[in-house]
Motif scaffolding. Structure first.
Motif, PDB file in Angstrom:
ATOM      1  N   HIS A  11       0.805  -1.219   0.000  1.00  0.00           N
ATOM      2  CA  HIS A  11       0.000   0.000   0.000  1.00  0.00           C
ATOM      3  C   HIS A  11       0.840   1.272   0.000  1.00  0.00           C
ATOM      4  O   HIS A  11       2.011   1.270   0.393  1.00  0.00           O
ATOM      5  N   SER A  78      -1.006  -0.453  -4.165  1.00  0.00           N
ATOM      6  CA  SER A  78      -2.386   0.045  -4.183  1.00  0.00           C
ATOM      7  C   SER A  78      -2.570   1.076  -3.073  1.00  0.00           C
ATOM      8  O   SER A  78      -1.890   1.032  -2.051  1.00  0.00           O
ATOM      9  N   SER A  80      -3.895   3.010   0.202  1.00  0.00           N
ATOM     10  CA  SER A  80      -4.478   2.562   1.461  1.00  0.00           C
ATOM     11  C   SER A  80      -5.996   2.543   1.308  1.00  0.00           C
ATOM     12  O   SER A  80      -6.584   3.497   0.788  1.00  0.00           O
TER      13      SER A  80
END
Length: 336
Positions: A11, A78, A80
């Motif tokens: 993340h 990706s 959070s």
């Protein structure tokens, strides 16, 4: 040809998104809901945990150094899930997703050989989600991250059909990562909101996709489920039985377990026996290395967790990176 080690569950925290939504009326209500679902004790721990890991979530140099320590060649990065903001109206949602997509692309551009990014779409606005998937792909991202549902909409909602269609046509990666659990205050102690809630949400979301026939209508979908798909992959016997004996459970063309071979799952299940069963149920070609970097509910040594499952050599290397390299069309890299 050597196989890179690829972590598909990592993340990034985006200050640009936080700044954009700060002070908007819907944010306060969303935070109140989050507080009810998690409980005061969990929120107190979360604050310190995020502060401690903030450099890893925001600084590319620190991210790459941690990857080197972990033996990871490539991360699929990706946002959070705290950035979903599915409460936002269409105008705010468009601005937020465009901001997030651009920010993730910029983060990954610092190390394009090692970082591949995912963006965001507003599931609460299905038509706009199609446009924002297009935007994410135009920014050079591999796809988008989505939650298990949006307010008032399950993933089986017919309004999402154009979104699934575009994702299948373009080969976009869809990373299914829940945020919050609709069991609400029942899970507000002992961090049950995450330890029980997340795998529950995974199972419910995947069940909607399977039973509604989404995977029948869009067999080209590249959908990766976080947390090993939650409770679903290793507990599908009951669903298969329901499909066989009850006509109201037969919204899909095949037994539910059939569709495990049409999905991908990360390896983050925290138990070598469960990981072995996931590989058995879904197939070694459908499991991808995942760490949940750098959060405390992840692992700082995803390769050790994978080795503990005792897979055969070919299966180990497929999960370590071969499957993800093929899914993401990565060029060969030296394994660690």
């Amino acid at each position: 040809m050597t196989i890179p080690t690829v972590d598909v569950h990592a993340h990034v925290l985006l200050s640009e998104v936080d700044q954009l939504v700060e002070g908007l009326p819907g944010l306060a209500a969303a935070r109140e809901l989050d507080a009810r679902r998690n409980g005061a004790e969990a929120l107190a721990v979360n604050g310190g945990m995020i502060r401690e890991r903030l450099p890893l979530l925001t600084e590319v140099v620190r991210r790459l150094a941690a990857m080197d320590t972990e033996g990871v060649d490539v991360q699929l990065v990706s946002p959070s899930p705290s950035h979903y903001h599915y409460w936002a109206d269409a105008e705010v949602a468009r601005a937020m997703c465009e901001t997030a997509n651009t920010a993730v692309a910029k983060h990954c551009a610092h190390a394009p050989a090692r970082l591949t990014g995912l963006g965001l779409v507003p599931l609460q606005h299905p038509g706009l989600a199609v446009q924002m998937l297009d935007h994410a792909l135009s920014e050079g991202l591999a796809g988008v991250e989505i939650s298990s549902h949006a307010p008032g909409r399950e993933l089986s909602d017919p309004a999402f059909e154009p979104f699934w269609e575009l994702a299948a046509e373009t080969g976009a990666i869809l990373f299914l990562h829940p945020f919050g659990c609709t069991l609400d205050e029942r899970l507000d102690r002992w961090y049950l909101s995450n330890s029980v809630g997340q795998p529950t949400e995974n199972a419910v979301a995947l069940s909607h996709l399977i039973f509604s026939g989404v995977l029948d209508r869009h067999p080209g979908l590249k959908l990766v489920a976080a947390h090993g798909g939650g409770y679903l992959p290793t507990h599908l016997g009951r669903a298969d039985h329901a499909w066989r004996v009850r006509p109201d459970a037969r919204g899909c063309a095949h037994e539910p377990s059939h569709y495990l071979r049409h999905l991908w799952f990360d390896s983050l299940v925290h138990d070598p026996h469960v990981l072995r069963e996931l590989v058995r149920a879904a197939g070694a070609d459908r499991v991808l290395l995942g760490s949940d970097f750098p959060f405390d509910m992840g692992t700082t040594d995803p390769l050790a967790a994978l080795r503990a499952a005792g897979l055969t050599g070919p299966d180990f290397h497929a999960v370590r990176g071969g499957n993800a390299a093929a899914l993401l069309n990565l060029s060969a890299k030296e394994p660690r």
